[in-house]
Write an enzyme that holds these catalytic residues in place. Structure first.
Site, PDB file in Angstrom:
ATOM      1  N   LYS A 125       0.911  -1.248  -0.110  1.00 35.83           N
ATOM      2  CA  LYS A 125       0.017   0.041   0.026  1.00 35.83           C
ATOM      3  C   LYS A 125       0.905   1.365  -0.059  1.00 35.83           C
ATOM      4  CE  LYS A 125      -1.791   1.598   3.986  1.00 35.83           C
ATOM      5  NZ  LYS A 125      -1.650   3.226   4.310  1.00 35.83           N
ATOM      6  N   ASN A 126       1.921   1.318   0.911  1.00 41.55           N
ATOM      7  CA  ASN A 126       2.562   2.540   1.049  1.00 41.55           C
ATOM      8  C   ASN A 126       3.575   2.646  -0.191  1.00 41.55           C
ATOM      9  OD1 ASN A 126       1.084   2.917   3.434  1.00 41.55           O
ATOM     10  ND2 ASN A 126       2.922   2.280   4.685  1.00 41.55           N
TER      11      ASN A 126
ATOM     12  N   CYS B  81      -4.748  12.409  13.064  1.00 39.69           N
ATOM     13  CA  CYS B  81      -5.669  11.130  12.772  1.00 39.69           C
ATOM     14  C   CYS B  81      -5.556  10.654  14.158  1.00 39.69           C
ATOM     15  CB  CYS B  81      -5.372  10.519  11.718  1.00 39.69           C
ATOM     16  SG  CYS B  81      -3.886   9.325  12.114  1.00 39.69           S
TER      17      CYS B  81
ATOM     18  N   ARG C  14       0.578  14.019  13.761  1.00 39.48           N
ATOM     19  CA  ARG C  14       1.363  13.762  12.452  1.00 39.48           C
ATOM     20  C   ARG C  14       1.211  15.111  11.627  1.00 39.48           C
ATOM     21  NH1 ARG C  14      -1.151   8.515   9.705  1.00 39.48           N
ATOM     22  NH2 ARG C  14       0.955   8.340   8.778  1.00 39.48           N
TER      23      ARG C  14
ATOM     24  N   ASP D 161       3.759   0.116  12.196  1.00 37.81           N
ATOM     25  CA  ASP D 161       2.533  -0.464  11.513  1.00 37.81           C
ATOM     26  C   ASP D 161       2.289  -2.045  11.795  1.00 37.81           C
ATOM     27  OD1 ASP D 161       2.054   1.663  10.267  1.00 37.81           O
ATOM     28  OD2 ASP D 161       2.769   1.177   8.463  1.00 37.81           O
TER      29      ASP D 161
ATOM     30  N   ARG E 157      -8.907   0.483   3.953  1.00 43.85           N
ATOM     31  CA  ARG E 157      -7.929   1.401   3.646  1.00 43.85           C
ATOM     32  C   ARG E 157      -6.676   0.589   3.048  1.00 43.85           C
ATOM     33  NH1 ARG E 157      -6.864   6.163   6.997  1.00 43.85           N
ATOM     34  NH2 ARG E 157      -5.215   6.434   5.232  1.00 43.85           N
TER      35      ARG E 157
HETATM   36  C1  UD1 Z   1       4.431   6.414   7.105  1.00 49.30           C
HETATM   37  C2  UD1 Z   1       3.376   5.494   6.615  1.00 49.30           C
HETATM   38  C3  UD1 Z   1       2.533   4.718   7.832  1.00 49.30           C
HETATM   39  C4  UD1 Z   1       3.752   4.528   8.822  1.00 49.30           C
HETATM   40  C5  UD1 Z   1       4.773   5.724   9.070  1.00 49.30           C
HETATM   41  C6  UD1 Z   1       6.121   5.336  10.114  1.00 49.30           C
HETATM   42  C7  UD1 Z   1       2.707   5.956   4.410  1.00 49.30           C
HETATM   43  C8  UD1 Z   1       1.708   6.435   3.553  1.00 49.30           C
HETATM   44  N1  UD1 Z   1       2.418   6.035   5.732  1.00 49.30           N
HETATM   45  O1  UD1 Z   1       3.532   7.607   7.339  1.00 49.30           O
HETATM   46  O2  UD1 Z   1       2.073   3.509   7.560  1.00 49.30           O
HETATM   47  O3  UD1 Z   1       3.032   4.144  10.182  1.00 49.30           O
HETATM   48  O4  UD1 Z   1       5.380   5.934   7.943  1.00 49.30           O
HETATM   49  O5  UD1 Z   1       6.730   4.159   9.510  1.00 49.30           O
HETATM   50  O6  UD1 Z   1       3.832   5.645   3.900  1.00 49.30           O
HETATM   51  N2  UD1 Z   1       6.653  13.623  11.861  1.00 49.30           N
HETATM   52  C9  UD1 Z   1       6.749  15.019  12.262  1.00 49.30           C
HETATM   53  N3  UD1 Z   1       6.912  15.947  11.261  1.00 49.30           N
HETATM   54  C10 UD1 Z   1       6.649  15.662   9.800  1.00 49.30           C
HETATM   55  C11 UD1 Z   1       6.640  14.486   9.519  1.00 49.30           C
HETATM   56  C12 UD1 Z   1       6.470  13.467  10.574  1.00 49.30           C
HETATM   57  O7  UD1 Z   1       6.908  15.464  13.244  1.00 49.30           O
HETATM   58  O8  UD1 Z   1       6.763  16.725   8.883  1.00 49.30           O
HETATM   59  C13 UD1 Z   1       6.547  13.062  12.886  1.00 49.30           C
HETATM   60  C14 UD1 Z   1       5.267  12.197  12.828  1.00 49.30           C
HETATM   61  O9  UD1 Z   1       4.288  12.947  13.544  1.00 49.30           O
HETATM   62  C15 UD1 Z   1       5.512  10.771  13.389  1.00 49.30           C
HETATM   63  C16 UD1 Z   1       7.014  10.636  13.199  1.00 49.30           C
HETATM   64  O10 UD1 Z   1       7.526  11.709  12.454  1.00 49.30           O
HETATM   65  O11 UD1 Z   1       5.568  10.968  14.897  1.00 49.30           O
HETATM   66  C17 UD1 Z   1       7.027   9.494  11.809  1.00 49.30           C
HETATM   67  O12 UD1 Z   1       6.065   9.784  10.848  1.00 49.30           O
HETATM   68  P1  UD1 Z   1       6.555   9.564   9.291  1.00 49.30           P
HETATM   69  O13 UD1 Z   1       7.666   8.645   9.141  1.00 49.30           O
HETATM   70  O14 UD1 Z   1       6.328  10.894   8.730  1.00 49.30           O
HETATM   71  O15 UD1 Z   1       4.837   8.808   9.030  1.00 49.30           O
HETATM   72  P2  UD1 Z   1       4.299   9.117   7.674  1.00 49.30           P
HETATM   73  O16 UD1 Z   1       5.119   9.125   6.354  1.00 49.30           O
HETATM   74  O17 UD1 Z   1       2.915   9.870   7.966  1.00 49.30           O
END
Ligand code: UD1
Length: 448
Positions: free
Chosen positions: A36-37, A130, A135, A323, A415
């Protein structure tokens, strides 16, 4: 767009529940779908190219359909034939993504990097918080700013544009405060068409980041180092068409491994990339579950004599994936002994603990730590999945619980899992999807 299911009319996603009669073992072979990702971010990556992009092994998911709708709304041609997507972003000219869709699907925000790279301007609604945590998108924004974009967030929209006559982003050295998967992907896409070289330090190392880099490289991008903490991207002026296959979904595979372990079953899983599953496999082996590489890209999981307790700490890849945390909590709930789960990636991702307790588990949560005291048996009950992996964890638990478990919240499950109920049925599980009203009536009559 054609050939794509309409999310609103998808298999009664919002109004159906899953009914499971637990305690039956599983057997046979399960085919693992595309990740998915990866699929979602590859779809965003197709915006970088003005020629035909064909993507194979795309899973049948509500999120993929929503992402397709985002691309359509941007003026992109997109067609689905079975597990193959054909995308052509030649006439893509709209820089504003639709609010209703982006707010439902965080990965669609990652397209801001590709839109900005192609058009020099992008307007993306913030994806919003969410169920699993706040996030934020600050790392995405700061990286784009480092590449010369002007970015302002107003009225819930992230407005970005590239000043200057050629509207091209500039290569930059970017350090990420934390190795965010989404920020790494956004910035990698943005840098692909930038002027000069970009270096992303403390980059995410997840397999899906590598898949995106390979996809972009198959279109002529110049990305090296994906899968390590330092990624180098030499900007090119344009990309060409590609024909590309999405990697197998390591989280779906991991979910089936936990389903096999909790039901003491023997299962074959393929295709998988065992290296992507190392943290989950190592933890299962520590718990006493036997897993062997039967053939290339094929795993055989065999029952444990006794499921032993184990501690888990979620971490960015190659650490234990957040995950998979919920599904392992289900497994540890019936393990022999006490386990400690510490969720370090998201601040609010232990909500499934209270639902597992409804099934007879003994789990206490304090902050980001769950204390799991193993019980001999779970017992079926009505439960609610509060996010995608929480719903999957309840399915895993329901497979082992005595009697009947009904799970609401299938809109989350759909999803990210490609026809999970059908795959489980084929493995011999007693699972059916029924209308929520019928499930409610059955629960009410059982109570009388
Ligand atoms: C992606 C995956 C999700 C998985 C996650 C962590 C997709 C679509 N989703 O989510 O399934 O659980 O990686 O492996 O690929 N953060 C910040 N600032 C930012 C971005 C992130 O503080 O600008 C924080 C987030 O709040 C979280 C952490 O970094 O606590 C990790 O998030 P991130 O790796 O960005 O997850 P996603 O890319 O949203």
């Amino acid at each position: 767009m054609s050939g794509l299911p309409d999310v609103k009319n998808a298999p009664e996603a919002d109004s159906s529940v899953l009914r499971i009669w637990g305690g039956h073992s599983l057997r046979g072979h399960v085919k693992i779908s595309g990740a998915k990702n990866s699929a979602l971010v590859l779809m965003a990556g197709a915006l970088l190219c003005s020629e035909d992009c064909r993507i194979h092994n795309v899973p049948m998911l509500a999120d993929v359909e929503r992402m397709a709708q985002v691309l359509s709304a941007l003026g992109v041609r997109i067609e689905r034939n079975g597990e193959t997507l054909d995308i052509n972003a030649k006439d893509f000219s709209t820089s504003k993504a639709p609010y209703e869709l982006v707010t439902q699907l965080r990965a669609s925000f990652f397209a801001i990097g590709a839109i900005l790279a192609r058009l020099g301007v992008a307007q993306m609604p913030l994806p919003g918080g969410c169920a699993i945590g706040a996030r934020p998108v600050d790392l995405h924004v700061r990286g784009l700013q480092a590449m010369g974009a002007e970015v302002q967030i107003e009225h819930g929209i992230c407005n970005a544009y590239v000043p200057g006559s050629n509207r091209r982003l500039k290569g930059a050295k970017i350090y990420l405060d934390s190795p965010s998967v989404g920020a790494t992907e956004t910035l990698m896409m943005a840098a692909t068409l930038a002027d000069g070289e970009t270096v992303i330090e403390n980059a995410a190392r997840e397999p899906e980041v590598v898949d995106l880099a390979n996809f972009c490289n198959s279109m002529g991008a110049k990305i090296t180092g994906a899968g390590t903490s330092t990624i180098h991207i030499k900007g090119v002026s344009q990309l060409h068409s590609t024909d590309y296959q999405v990697i197998p979904d390591r989280i779906e595979a991991g979910t089936f491994l936990t389903a096999a372990a909790i039901t003491h079953s023997e299962l074959l899983l393929s295709p998988v990339i065992p290296d992507h599953l190392l943290p989950a496999i190592a933890k299962l082996q520590e718990m006493g579950v036997n897993i062997i590489e039967e053939a290339p890209n094929c795993l055989r999981v065999m029952p444990a004599e006794v499921l032993k307790a184990a501690d888990i700490e979620t971490l960015p890849h190659p650490g234990f994936p957040t995950d998979m945390q919920a599904q392992f909590m289900s497994l540890l709930a019936i393990a022999d002994g006490d386990s400690l789960i510490s969720e370090t990636v998201f601040e609010n991702r232990l909500r499934h603990a209270s639902e597992l307790n409804r099934l007879g588990a003994d789990i206490r949560v304090k902050g980001n730590i769950a204390f799991v005291r193993g019980v001999p048996l779970l017992s079926g009950a009505p439960v609610l999945g509060t996010d995608l992996r929480a719903a999957a964890a309840l399915v895993v638990a329901g497979l082992a619980a005595s009697g009947e478990t009904t799970i609401k919240g299938l809109q989350f499950l759909d999803r990210g899992y490609d026809r999970l109920d059908l795959k489980l049925q084929q493995l011999g599980a007693k699972v059916e999807r029924i209308r929520e009203v019928d499930a409610d009536a059955a629960i009410a009559s059982a109570a009388h």
